[in-house]
Design a protein around this motif. Structure first.
Motif, PDB file in Angstrom:
ATOM      1  N   HIS A  73       0.849  -1.195   0.000  1.00  0.00           N
ATOM      2  CA  HIS A  73       0.000   0.000   0.000  1.00  0.00           C
ATOM      3  C   HIS A  73       0.882   1.242   0.000  1.00  0.00           C
ATOM      4  O   HIS A  73       1.904   1.267   0.680  1.00  0.00           O
ATOM      5  CB  HIS A  73      -0.896  -0.013   1.245  1.00  0.00           C
ATOM      6  CG  HIS A  73      -1.995   0.993   1.184  1.00  0.00           C
ATOM      7  ND1 HIS A  73      -1.797   2.337   1.400  1.00  0.00           N
ATOM      8  CD2 HIS A  73      -3.313   0.843   0.918  1.00  0.00           C
ATOM      9  CE1 HIS A  73      -2.947   2.979   1.273  1.00  0.00           C
ATOM     10  NE2 HIS A  73      -3.890   2.093   0.974  1.00  0.00           N
ATOM     11  N   PRO A  74       0.486   2.267  -0.747  1.00  0.00           N
ATOM     12  CA  PRO A  74       1.350   3.467  -0.811  1.00  0.00           C
ATOM     13  C   PRO A  74       1.600   4.105   0.556  1.00  0.00           C
ATOM     14  O   PRO A  74       2.618   4.772   0.740  1.00  0.00           O
ATOM     15  CB  PRO A  74       0.583   4.419  -1.750  1.00  0.00           C
ATOM     16  CG  PRO A  74      -0.723   3.775  -2.059  1.00  0.00           C
ATOM     17  CD  PRO A  74      -0.654   2.335  -1.669  1.00  0.00           C
ATOM     18  N   ASP A  75       0.717   3.882   1.522  1.00  0.00           N
ATOM     19  CA  ASP A  75       0.920   4.477   2.847  1.00  0.00           C
ATOM     20  C   ASP A  75       1.701   3.584   3.806  1.00  0.00           C
ATOM     21  O   ASP A  75       1.788   3.901   4.996  1.00  0.00           O
ATOM     22  CB  ASP A  75      -0.425   4.828   3.489  1.00  0.00           C
ATOM     23  CG  ASP A  75      -1.150   5.905   2.714  1.00  0.00           C
ATOM     24  OD1 ASP A  75      -0.489   6.600   1.916  1.00  0.00           O
ATOM     25  OD2 ASP A  75      -2.370   6.043   2.894  1.00  0.00           O
ATOM     26  N   VAL A 129       0.672  -8.946   1.049  1.00  0.00           N
ATOM     27  CA  VAL A 129       0.006  -7.651   1.131  1.00  0.00           C
ATOM     28  C   VAL A 129       0.551  -6.905   2.343  1.00  0.00           C
ATOM     29  O   VAL A 129       0.568  -7.445   3.445  1.00  0.00           O
ATOM     30  CB  VAL A 129      -1.520  -7.838   1.298  1.00  0.00           C
ATOM     31  CG1 VAL A 129      -2.210  -6.492   1.537  1.00  0.00           C
ATOM     32  CG2 VAL A 129      -2.109  -8.556   0.090  1.00  0.00           C
ATOM     33  N   ILE A 130       1.018  -5.682   2.120  1.00  0.00           N
ATOM     34  CA  ILE A 130       1.383  -4.799   3.233  1.00  0.00           C
ATOM     35  C   ILE A 130       0.399  -3.640   3.172  1.00  0.00           C
ATOM     36  O   ILE A 130       0.427  -2.830   2.249  1.00  0.00           O
ATOM     37  CB  ILE A 130       2.835  -4.269   3.105  1.00  0.00           C
ATOM     38  CG1 ILE A 130       3.814  -5.407   2.749  1.00  0.00           C
ATOM     39  CG2 ILE A 130       3.251  -3.530   4.374  1.00  0.00           C
ATOM     40  CD1 ILE A 130       3.972  -6.478   3.773  1.00  0.00           C
ATOM     41  N   ASP A 131      -0.471  -3.566   4.170  1.00  0.00           N
ATOM     42  CA  ASP A 131      -1.617  -2.656   4.069  1.00  0.00           C
ATOM     43  C   ASP A 131      -1.283  -1.255   4.595  1.00  0.00           C
ATOM     44  O   ASP A 131      -0.183  -1.016   5.100  1.00  0.00           O
ATOM     45  CB  ASP A 131      -2.818  -3.271   4.798  1.00  0.00           C
ATOM     46  CG  ASP A 131      -4.101  -3.104   3.979  1.00  0.00           C
ATOM     47  OD1 ASP A 131      -4.216  -2.086   3.256  1.00  0.00           O
ATOM     48  OD2 ASP A 131      -4.966  -3.985   4.071  1.00  0.00           O
ATOM     49  N   ALA A 132      -2.249  -0.379   4.490  1.00  0.00           N
ATOM     50  CA  ALA A 132      -2.048   1.037   4.785  1.00  0.00           C
ATOM     51  C   ALA A 132      -1.555   1.283   6.206  1.00  0.00           C
ATOM     52  O   ALA A 132      -2.082   0.734   7.160  1.00  0.00           O
ATOM     53  CB  ALA A 132      -3.363   1.787   4.568  1.00  0.00           C
ATOM     54  N   GLY A 133      -0.549   2.112   6.329  1.00  0.00           N
ATOM     55  CA  GLY A 133      -0.086   2.526   7.648  1.00  0.00           C
ATOM     56  C   GLY A 133       0.859   1.548   8.317  1.00  0.00           C
ATOM     57  O   GLY A 133       1.344   1.818   9.421  1.00  0.00           O
ATOM     58  N   ALA A 134       1.112   0.387   7.693  1.00  0.00           N
ATOM     59  CA  ALA A 134       2.045  -0.569   8.301  1.00  0.00           C
ATOM     60  C   ALA A 134       3.461  -0.011   8.239  1.00  0.00           C
ATOM     61  O   ALA A 134       3.834   0.654   7.270  1.00  0.00           O
ATOM     62  CB  ALA A 134       1.969  -1.919   7.584  1.00  0.00           C
ATOM     63  N   VAL A 135       4.237  -0.288   9.294  1.00  0.00           N
ATOM     64  CA  VAL A 135       5.624   0.165   9.365  1.00  0.00           C
ATOM     65  C   VAL A 135       6.499  -1.059   9.628  1.00  0.00           C
ATOM     66  O   VAL A 135       6.262  -1.798  10.586  1.00  0.00           O
ATOM     67  CB  VAL A 135       5.809   1.179  10.516  1.00  0.00           C
ATOM     68  CG1 VAL A 135       7.267   1.624  10.613  1.00  0.00           C
ATOM     69  CG2 VAL A 135       4.882   2.370  10.327  1.00  0.00           C
ATOM     70  N   ILE A 136       7.489  -1.291   8.787  1.00  0.00           N
ATOM     71  CA  ILE A 136       8.304  -2.510   8.888  1.00  0.00           C
ATOM     72  C   ILE A 136       9.765  -2.129   9.037  1.00  0.00           C
ATOM     73  O   ILE A 136      10.304  -1.358   8.242  1.00  0.00           O
ATOM     74  CB  ILE A 136       8.087  -3.394   7.641  1.00  0.00           C
ATOM     75  CG1 ILE A 136       6.596  -3.756   7.543  1.00  0.00           C
ATOM     76  CG2 ILE A 136       8.955  -4.647   7.702  1.00  0.00           C
ATOM     77  CD1 ILE A 136       6.235  -4.591   6.357  1.00  0.00           C
ATOM     78  N   GLY A 137      10.401  -2.698  10.086  1.00  0.00           N
ATOM     79  CA  GLY A 137      11.777  -2.313  10.427  1.00  0.00           C
ATOM     80  C   GLY A 137      12.826  -2.909   9.494  1.00  0.00           C
ATOM     81  O   GLY A 137      12.567  -3.865   8.749  1.00  0.00           O
ATOM     82  N   ASP A 138      14.035  -2.381   9.594  1.00  0.00           N
ATOM     83  CA  ASP A 138      15.149  -2.777   8.713  1.00  0.00           C
ATOM     84  C   ASP A 138      15.411  -4.276   8.793  1.00  0.00           C
ATOM     85  O   ASP A 138      15.429  -4.872   9.866  1.00  0.00           O
ATOM     86  CB  ASP A 138      16.436  -2.064   9.132  1.00  0.00           C
ATOM     87  CG  ASP A 138      16.331  -0.549   8.972  1.00  0.00           C
ATOM     88  OD1 ASP A 138      15.354  -0.073   8.362  1.00  0.00           O
ATOM     89  OD2 ASP A 138      17.234   0.142   9.480  1.00  0.00           O
ATOM     90  N   GLY A 139      15.646  -4.861   7.640  1.00  0.00           N
ATOM     91  CA  GLY A 139      16.108  -6.245   7.595  1.00  0.00           C
ATOM     92  C   GLY A 139      15.040  -7.294   7.853  1.00  0.00           C
ATOM     93  O   GLY A 139      15.344  -8.484   7.916  1.00  0.00           O
ATOM     94  N   THR A 140      13.800  -6.869   8.016  1.00  0.00           N
ATOM     95  CA  THR A 140      12.728  -7.851   8.235  1.00  0.00           C
ATOM     96  C   THR A 140      12.387  -8.550   6.920  1.00  0.00           C
ATOM     97  O   THR A 140      12.362  -7.925   5.861  1.00  0.00           O
ATOM     98  CB  THR A 140      11.501  -7.160   8.849  1.00  0.00           C
ATOM     99  OG1 THR A 140      11.776  -6.949  10.233  1.00  0.00           O
ATOM    100  CG2 THR A 140      10.232  -7.987   8.701  1.00  0.00           C
TER     101      THR A 140
END
Lengths: 334, 334, 334
Positions: free
Chosen positions: C86-88, C102-113
């Motif tokens: 998702h663009p957000d 699917v990575i949905d709106a507002g998701a935040v994923i840390g480095d190297g995950t």
């Protein structure tokens, strides 16, 4: 005569083939409109136009339904344009792959195998011929399947086992480099989990059948034609023999051995090895006849307690030294 | 007064609506900054500006939260461009389908139904209005859902049942041509498995609620408004009545009947039919009062064994022929 | 010397590093072709070219296998073109996302995950650094993961809990607005279900490890470094302490508290709170030593019943008024 379809005896219509396996249904032979009925060798006569006597009517019916009428057989649908097939995967003739499925690098899939939608076939998996991999099944890397293996929706094969090395209070995950091997005609139900071996393999023998929501831990071995009902769990490195029958919600501890032909009652908690051809049940699991005797005695335990009190009171009433007498004897023995 | 949101009483702020259902929380009426609180008819007075007395404060709160504030309601998001909708599927008004979901040939989906991401709706499925089909749910072919059915992520509905005909040592899979029918307002948790019927249907009645990781075998019938907690398993052809309450990890053998209003304790192993309105627990499951008596007697069993030995020693000490006398009586009776 | 790989001691070849943790394998030191072997400080000498004495040979082996040879480590593969981001959503450095995820709106994923294939990361999820989210995992909205969290295939985190308000015979679903929080280094096996909290959070403490097919209900809290084996279920609002060890198929009722360091035997049915550092087993769960005593007494219960009958017959034969005498005493006491 033309047989146009198959049906259960209580739903059959003109043109159908039906079957009667149990004598409780014999009366239907007089009233069914079915055109043909498969029956036992000792079944009575009836009005149905074609009564076919066979050794095992249900087996004959199921084979005809499947092989002549295609009932229960998945249809080959080719490779869906929205599947992702890695360029290094190799697919045999007539392989089907459903939408949004992934066939990863190095996977090899045999002729006629059908893979549903949203399934995942990991790196270097080897899948035999005419297998059915259901919707949304996950085969992690290096899983090996024989021919005619069936895995239903949602099952995960090749997850890492539950193995940790302790470092003080912390646990450190053991890498799992073993495989999972499912031999020919193994069938796995829905939403099961089958872990890969730590160094060696987790292996399920030819013809074994597993129901839904079953857990098979790392390095477990299950013998040929063993049958396991839903929600059973088998802990690490346990070896189950051939032709074993396991009811639902049974649990096995790790590192034990179960002999061929053993039978386990539902919810049994199996804490030690079990010899071949024994029937066990209960927690902790014990020979079934013993478990039934203990259950019967337990039902009488509240009554036993009352009767024991009655005896003590009777003797106390007759011997004021009853309790004392016992104590003296006890101290003499000690 | 303007209510801007809803909150639990211990988190509520100015502008919030909260509720107090249990008297243990009544003290909050004096100190909450909430603008309005739903309370029981017999609740004490308090300082909160608006205290609203209702029959069932939690129910009122939940309905207002859901219906006025949309809390817990999924949002319609339309058909995602990366979903796969078969040209022969028919979708009602306002249907949503998430990315990488598949709606297969012949499926019919009612108005306002919301289907998550990576879900699979098989051939000829019929889904009612305003259902919520979660992420990665699988509905195999010919599954029928009423209106307002909720199925959470990972559940599989319509897998083939665990049915085989034996042919010597081999097992031959029985094709499953029955359906699964989930009536109106049925709710299914995450990662459950519900098998289709062999010839007839597996059916779950209106308003029944199932928790996570539950197994429902082929041809099972579950009555209206029955509630089943996590990890319970129900074997083939068993019939569960209406308004039944089943705790977690319960197991039912196949081909039994459970009457309306029965209640099952956690981990019960149900081996035979259960009449209506009875409470059962334990393994094998028995009336709850009996199970409690047996548990109490079992706790005393080690002590009973000691007392029994004491009696025997007492009598042996007084009659050297005690054991012999018994043997003579036994042989006289025989 | 050059070490080219790692292997189990019974599979090692020239150039391999192996280990021996248990004295049962010490004989291999004489015959292994391995180039180096990690052994216990008290291990015997042997012929292997390099024998390295360490505190914990298995731990040392696992760390070297993982950290030096990358065994068991997932490979970063970047963002697959057929993933939907998702663009957000915001992705850190070196994040991988597999096909059809699917990575949905507002998701935040840390480095190297690293996120596998067909996984779903819901709205506003927060995922830390170096996590491994397996194939087909579902993280529903507002799930929070620390660093180095591992979740295996098919698990569902953040499903709605099993909570209803009754309205006559009907049940009305409670919306779940709480989160699931998995702290650093939590590991979850395959096909588990972890429900979100009703108002507050469901929380699993740092370093806790869960096996496959485990159910964690709404508002449960699990302490640090607690270890839970397959198919265990924990009911709503129960609090499990730190360093607790739970075997397979255990069930916990809701709203109880388990102290730090407690241990639970397989299939235990835990019906009330358990103090710290106690070992419990059985149904209903009780201190393990008591459970073993009761099991032993139960095994003798059929024999006890016989002996009780023998005593009664002996006394009846000697006193015709035995039964009557008891009845009189009973009525006198009453």
């Amino acid at each position: 005569m033309v047989i146009r379809g198959v049906a259960a005896i209580d739903h059959a219509r003109d043109g159908d083939l039906a079957f009667i396996a149990q004598s409780a249904y014999d009366e239907w032979l007089e009233k069914t409109p079915a055109s043909a009925v498969l029956v036992r060798k000792d079944s009575p006569r009836g009005r149905c136009p074609a009564i076919i006597r066979v050794e095992n009517p249900y087996l004959a019916f199921v084979r005809i339904a499947r092989e002549r009428f295609g009932i229960g057989e998945p249809r080959a649908q080719g490779i869906h344009p929205q599947a992702y097939i890695h360029p290094d995967a190799r697919l045999g003739k007539g392989v089907s792959v459903g939408p949004f499925s992934v066939i990863d690098a190095g996977a090899v899939i045999g002729d006629g195998t059908i893979i549903g939608a949203q399934a995942y076939v990991g790196e270097r998996c080897e899948i035999g011929r005419r297998c059915q991999i259901g919707n949304r099944v996950v085969l992690e890397h290096d899983v090996v399947l024989g021919n005619e293996v069936i895995i239903q929706a949602g099952s995960v094969v090749g997850s890492d086992g539950f193995g940790y090395v302790r470092d003080g209070e912390r646990y450190y995950k053991i890498p799992h480099v073993g495989r999972v091997v499912l031999e020919d005609r193994v069938e796995i139900g829905a939403n099961c989990t089958i872990d890969r071996g730590t160094f060696g393999d987790t292996r399920i023998g030819a013809g074994a059948k597993l129901d839904n929501l079953i857990h098979v831990a790392h390095n477990v071995e299950i013998g040929e034609n063993t049958v396991i009902a839903a929600q059973t769990g088998i802990s690490g490195s346990t070896k189950i023999g051939k032709n074993v029958t396991i009811a639902g919600q049974v649990g096995f501890v790790g590192h034990i051995t179960v002999g061929d032909g053993a039978t386990f009652g539902a919810q049994a908690g199996v804490t030690k090895s079990v010899p071949a051809n024994t029937i066990v049940s209960g927690y902790p699991a014990k020979p079934h006849a013993q478990a039934k005797r203990e259950e019967a005695a337990l039902r009488r335990a509240p009554d036993m307690l009352k009767r024991l009190r009655r005896l003590e009171k009777y003797l106390e009433a007759r011997d004021p030294n009853f309790a004392k007498a016992f104590d003296e004897e006890a101290s003499r023995k000690a």
